[in-house]
Design a protein around this motif. Structure first.
Motif, short mmCIF file in Angstrom:
data_model
loop_
_atom_site.label_atom_id
_atom_site.label_comp_id
_atom_site.label_asym_id
_atom_site.label_seq_id
_atom_site.Cartn_x
_atom_site.Cartn_y
_atom_site.Cartn_z
N GLY A 195 0.79 -1.24 0.00
CA GLY A 195 0.00 0.00 0.00
C GLY A 195 0.81 1.28 0.00
O GLY A 195 0.27 2.34 0.31
N LYS A 208 2.26 2.74 -2.65
CA LYS A 208 2.15 3.52 -3.88
C LYS A 208 0.68 3.59 -4.29
O LYS A 208 0.23 2.91 -5.22
CB LYS A 208 3.00 2.90 -4.99
CG LYS A 208 4.50 2.99 -4.73
CD LYS A 208 5.32 2.45 -5.89
CE LYS A 208 6.81 2.66 -5.66
NZ LYS A 208 7.64 2.13 -6.77
N PRO A 209 -0.10 4.40 -3.57
CA PRO A 209 -1.54 4.46 -3.83
C PRO A 209 -1.86 5.11 -5.17
O PRO A 209 -1.06 5.87 -5.72
CB PRO A 209 -2.06 5.31 -2.68
CG PRO A 209 -0.90 6.20 -2.34
CD PRO A 209 0.32 5.34 -2.52
N LYS A 210 -3.04 4.81 -5.70
CA LYS A 210 -3.52 5.46 -6.91
C LYS A 210 -3.91 6.89 -6.60
O LYS A 210 -4.12 7.27 -5.44
CB LYS A 210 -4.72 4.68 -7.46
CG LYS A 210 -4.39 3.26 -7.89
CD LYS A 210 -5.65 2.55 -8.39
CE LYS A 210 -5.33 1.11 -8.81
NZ LYS A 210 -6.54 0.39 -9.27
N GLY A 256 -5.78 10.03 -5.70
CA GLY A 256 -7.00 10.21 -4.91
C GLY A 256 -7.11 9.28 -3.73
O GLY A 256 -8.03 9.44 -2.91
N GLU A 257 -6.21 8.31 -3.62
CA GLU A 257 -6.23 7.39 -2.50
C GLU A 257 -5.12 7.73 -1.52
O GLU A 257 -4.12 8.36 -1.87
CB GLU A 257 -6.05 5.95 -2.99
CG GLU A 257 -7.17 5.45 -3.88
CD GLU A 257 -6.96 4.01 -4.33
OE1 GLU A 257 -5.87 3.46 -4.03
OE2 GLU A 257 -7.84 3.44 -4.98
N THR A 258 -5.29 7.29 -0.27
CA THR A 258 -4.27 7.48 0.76
C THR A 258 -3.54 6.17 0.98
O THR A 258 -4.16 5.14 1.25
CB THR A 258 -4.89 7.94 2.09
OG1 THR A 258 -5.56 9.19 1.88
CG2 THR A 258 -3.83 8.11 3.16
N GLY A 259 -2.23 6.21 0.84
CA GLY A 259 -1.44 5.01 1.02
C GLY A 259 -1.11 4.74 2.47
O GLY A 259 -1.35 5.56 3.36
N ASN A 270 3.51 9.71 -1.36
CA ASN A 270 2.95 9.09 -0.17
C ASN A 270 3.77 9.41 1.07
O ASN A 270 3.22 9.72 2.14
CB ASN A 270 2.86 7.57 -0.36
CG ASN A 270 2.10 6.88 0.76
OD1 ASN A 270 0.97 7.24 1.06
ND2 ASN A 270 2.73 5.90 1.38
N TYR A 320 3.12 13.05 1.99
CA TYR A 320 1.80 13.23 2.61
C TYR A 320 1.82 12.86 4.08
O TYR A 320 1.32 13.59 4.94
CB TYR A 320 0.74 12.39 1.88
CG TYR A 320 -0.55 12.32 2.67
CD1 TYR A 320 -1.42 13.40 2.71
CD2 TYR A 320 -0.86 11.20 3.44
CE1 TYR A 320 -2.58 13.36 3.48
CE2 TYR A 320 -2.01 11.14 4.20
CZ TYR A 320 -2.87 12.23 4.22
OH TYR A 320 -4.00 12.19 5.00
N HIS A 321 2.43 11.71 4.39
CA HIS A 321 2.41 11.24 5.78
C HIS A 321 3.35 12.01 6.69
O HIS A 321 3.32 11.83 7.91
CB HIS A 321 2.71 9.74 5.82
CG HIS A 321 1.55 8.90 5.36
ND1 HIS A 321 0.36 8.85 6.05
CD2 HIS A 321 1.41 8.11 4.26
CE1 HIS A 321 -0.48 8.04 5.41
NE2 HIS A 321 0.14 7.59 4.32
#
Length: 331
Positions: free
Chosen positions: A127, A129-131, A133-136, A262, A265-266
Motif C-alpha cells: 500500500g 504507492k496508492p492510486k 486520490g487514495e491514501t497510502g 505518499n 503526505y504522511h
C-alpha cells in the motif's frame, strides 16, 4: 540546476547555482537559499524563475571552496530551531533484509513469525504507492533533530560518547520550505548521510528513536526540480586515505516500495510540520549499510556519498565526542 551555499568571512552567505559539469555563479542579491525559496513560495513563482530574476554574478569554484571548508549546508534557517531533520525507513526494495537480520532473535525460525520490520516492509509493498486520490499506508517515521544537528559538507559527523556505533546511511533527501500561508513547497533533492547508531538499534527495535537522534549531513548541492525515478549512487568509507568499504546504492521511486508523494503526505499531514517559514530535510531511506557487512567505523574514517546528477559528493569525517557529565538541577 544545482544550488549550494558558501559562508563568507563577514558571516554572510553566497548562494551558488550551476548546471552539472559547469562552473558555479553567485546569485545576485540573495541573502540565503531560504530567503530565495520563501520569495518563490510566497510569490507563486518557481525557484528557478526567482533565481533568474535576481541574476547571476561572479564565478565561484565550488571544489576550491569545499577544500577550504567554506561550504555550508545547501539550505539553512536563520534560527536553527526552525529546521527539522526527519526520515522514513523500510522504504526501499531490499531494505528489509538488513533490518530484519538486525532485529530477528537468535535461533528464531523465519517461518514461525515475521519481525515487525518485515511486517512494516510488506505493508509498504502492498500500500505504499496508492492510486491518485487514495491514501497510502503510512511508513516508519523518525525524528533526527533540528538544524543544530545539520552538519555542513566537509565537517565532522560527531558520534556521542555514549553511542555504541556511528555508521553511515546513504540516502536521498527532499528539501522543503513552508510558505507564509502554511503550504509545503519542495525545492528539490540532495544526497544525504543519515548518520545512525546501528548497534543500539539492533538491541531492540524500540530503541530506533534513540539510535536516530544523531547528526546528519546533506548536500553539498540541491538538485532543483523532480528526482529521477532511478537514482544510482555510491557509498564508501575511507580509512587512512584508503578505501575500507564501498558499495553502490540505488534510490528513486523505481527502487522504492513507497511513492515520494505518499511519504511526503504522511509527513506533512501533521500541522506541526506546516509552520510558516520552516525548513524540512526529509530523508527517504536506504537499502545499503556498511554495518550490514560487518564494518565498524572509528574516529578519522571519512564517509563519501554521491549520486549521478546530484553534484559534488558529500564527504564527512567521523569524530567521537568527549564524555559529558549530565546533571539535571532543581531550580
Amino acid at each position: 540546476m544545482l544550488v549550494s551555499q558558501l559562508k563568507n568571512a563577514d558571516g554572510s552567505i553566497t548562494v551558488v547555482v550551476r548546471e552539472e559539469g559547469q562552473g558555479g555563479r553567485a546569485v545576485e542579491g540573495a541573502a540565503s537559499l531560504h530567503a530565495l525559496a520563501m520569495e518563490a513560495a510566497d510569490s507563486g513563482r518557481s525557484l528557478k524563475a526567482v533565481i533568474e530574476a535576481h541574476g547571476l554574478g561572479e564565478a565561484v569554484n565550488l571544489e576550491t571552496a569545499y577544500a577550504e571548508g567554506r561550504l555550508l549546508s545547501p539550505i539553512t534557517h536563520p534560527d536553527s530551531a526552525h529546521m527539522h531533520l526527519t526520515g522514513t525507513g523500510l522504504t526501499h526494495l531490499g531494505s528489509a533484509a538488513t533490518r530484519d537480520a538486525m532485529h530477528k532473535k537468535a535461533g528464531e525460525a523465519a517461518e514461525e513469525t515475521l519481525t515487525d520490520s518485515m511486517k512494516m516492509f510488506r505493508m509498504g509493498l502492498e500500500g505504499g504507492k496508492p492510486k491518485a486520490g487514495e491514501t497510502g499506508v503510512q511508513p516508519e517515521w523518525f525524528y533526527k533533530g533540528n538544524g543544530t544537528q545539520a552538519v555542513a559538507p566537509g565537517a565532522a559527523l560527531t558520534s556521542p560518547s555514549f553511542a555504541a556505533d556511528g555508521g553511515e546511511e546513504p540516502e536521498i533527501a527532499g528539501i522543503y520550505v513552508i510558505s507564509s500561508k502554511g503550504v509545503p513547497f519542495r525545492l528539490g533533492f540532495a544526497v544525504a548521510n543519515e548518520f545512525s547508531d546501528h548497534v543500539t538499534e539492533r538491541v531492540n527495535y524500540l530503541w530506533l528513536a534513540h539510535s536516530k537522534l544523531r547528526q546528519a549531513s546533506f548536500g553539498p548541492e540541491i538538485r532543483i526540480g523532480a528526482a529521477p525515478d532511478d537514482i544510482r549512487g555510491f557509498s564508501r568509507i575511507l580509512r587512512d586515505g584508503q578505501v575500507l568499504w564501498e558499495k553502490p546504492f540505488v534510490s528513486g521511486e523505481a527502487n522504492m516500495s513507497h511513492s515520494l508523494a505518499n511519504l511526503e503526505y504522511h509527513h506533512f499531514k501533521y500541522a506541526l510540520f506546516r509552520q510558516p517559514g520552516e525548513v524540512h530535510v526529509h530523508m527517504f531511506g536506504t537499502a545499503t549499510l556498511s554495518f550490514g557487512d560487518g564494518i565498524r567505523t572509528q574516529a578519522g574514517d571519512v564517509f563519501e556519498i554521491g549520486a549521478e546528477g546530484f553534484g559534488l559528493p558529500l564527504r564527512n569525517p567521523l569524530a567521537i565526542a568527549d564524555e559529558e557529565t549530565i546533571e539535571v538541577r532543581q531550580l
